[in-house]
Scaffold this motif. Structure first.
Motif, PDB file in Angstrom:
ATOM      1  N   LEU A 230       0.897  -1.682  -0.307  1.00 45.73           N
ATOM      2  CA  LEU A 230      -0.444  -0.414   0.213  1.00 45.73           C
ATOM      3  C   LEU A 230       0.633   1.031  -0.091  1.00 45.73           C
TER       4      LEU A 230
ATOM      5  N   TYR B 151      -3.879   7.680   0.307  1.00 48.57           N
ATOM      6  CA  TYR B 151      -5.134   6.936   0.869  1.00 48.57           C
ATOM      7  C   TYR B 151      -5.887   8.051  -0.599  1.00 48.57           C
TER       8      TYR B 151
ATOM      9  N   LEU C   1      -3.580   4.648  -4.862  1.00 51.53           N
ATOM     10  CA  LEU C   1      -4.784   4.507  -4.157  1.00 51.53           C
ATOM     11  C   LEU C   1      -6.002   4.857  -3.545  1.00 51.53           C
TER      12      LEU C   1
ATOM     13  N   SER D 220     -11.417  -2.045   2.516  1.00 50.49           N
ATOM     14  CA  SER D 220     -10.893  -0.910   3.732  1.00 50.49           C
ATOM     15  C   SER D 220     -12.233  -0.676   3.811  1.00 50.49           C
TER      16      SER D 220
ATOM     17  N   TYR E  98      -4.396   4.189   8.128  1.00 48.41           N
ATOM     18  CA  TYR E  98      -4.705   5.274   7.667  1.00 48.41           C
ATOM     19  C   TYR E  98      -5.040   6.515   8.495  1.00 48.41           C
TER      20      TYR E  98
ATOM     21  N   ALA F   5      -5.361   9.243   3.716  1.00 40.66           N
ATOM     22  CA  ALA F   5      -6.123   9.511   3.343  1.00 40.66           C
ATOM     23  C   ALA F   5      -6.270  11.002   4.008  1.00 40.66           C
TER      24      ALA F   5
END
Length: 199
Positions: free
Chosen positions: A7, A11, A40, A110, A164, A186
């Motif tokens: 990852l 995000y 992502l 997620s 995140y 994120a």
């Protein structure tokens, strides 16, 4: 986590498509974010019709493929099984309603978490990544009480799944987030435009 599931540090959660603009404009803006380094993406578009969402998902996936980025859909489990993408995002409500992982391994799952119970449930279910929010005050959820970094650190320590930090994040908070136990950040507005750390 297998190498193909590694990852990125950032995000992107998409903003709602503006009601007064063609959906093509949204895709152009997503392309710009991907061009800046986003790898992502969560397609969060709750104000559009199911048909519009399906169109956005198709175009967003094609856009992500051009940049070797992954797309997860913020939809019901039934919709996630019928709309092509790399996985799905579970809202905290959907997360707590699930008794098992909704998609097979190899597809990203997620989950949104706000407290200890949700983090533990997401961990037991075997999701691939989770967001913990809101860490700091955020313009998108002005009524939400921020957790702060100390509480975020406590919640992130409850799981070995990549976490995140979400809420008030920017590229300037990546280092602070990682020091507090996050995999990365994120964000909506901070990643919808501008340079992004690709590491």
């Amino acid at each position: 986590m297998e190498p193909s599931m590694r990852l990125p540090l950032t995000y992107l959660i998409t903003p709602e498509p503006p009601r007064n603009e063609p959906l093509d404009v949204f895709i152009e803006q997503l392309d710009g974010a991907l061009r800046s380094g986003v790898r992502l993406v969560q397609l969060r578009a709750k104000t559009v019709t199911p048909a519009q969402y399906a169109w956005l998902a198709e175009k967003s996936l094609a856009c992500c493929r051009r940049y070797d980025a992954r797309l997860v859909l913020n939809v019901s489990i039934g919709e996630a099984e019928t709309i092509p993408a790399d996985g799905m995002h579970l809202t905290s409500r959907r997360l707590m309603a699930c008794r098992r992982r909704p998609l097979p391994h190899g597809q990203l799952v997620s989950a949104a978490c706000h407290d200890e119970r949700q983090v533990k449930h997401a961990t037991e279910m075997g999701v691939d990544l989770l967001t913990i929010s809101p860490v700091l005050p955020t313009a998108t959820h002005t009524s939400a009480v921020p957790l702060g970094w100390a509480r975020f650190r406590e919640l992130a320590a409850l799981t070995t799944i990549p976490v995140y930090a979400l809420g008030g994040m920017s590229l300037g908070t990546v280092a602070e987030a990682r020091e507090a136990g996050a995999h990365g950040i994120a964000a909506i507005r901070a990643l919808w435009g501008g340079a992004v750390d690709r590491s």
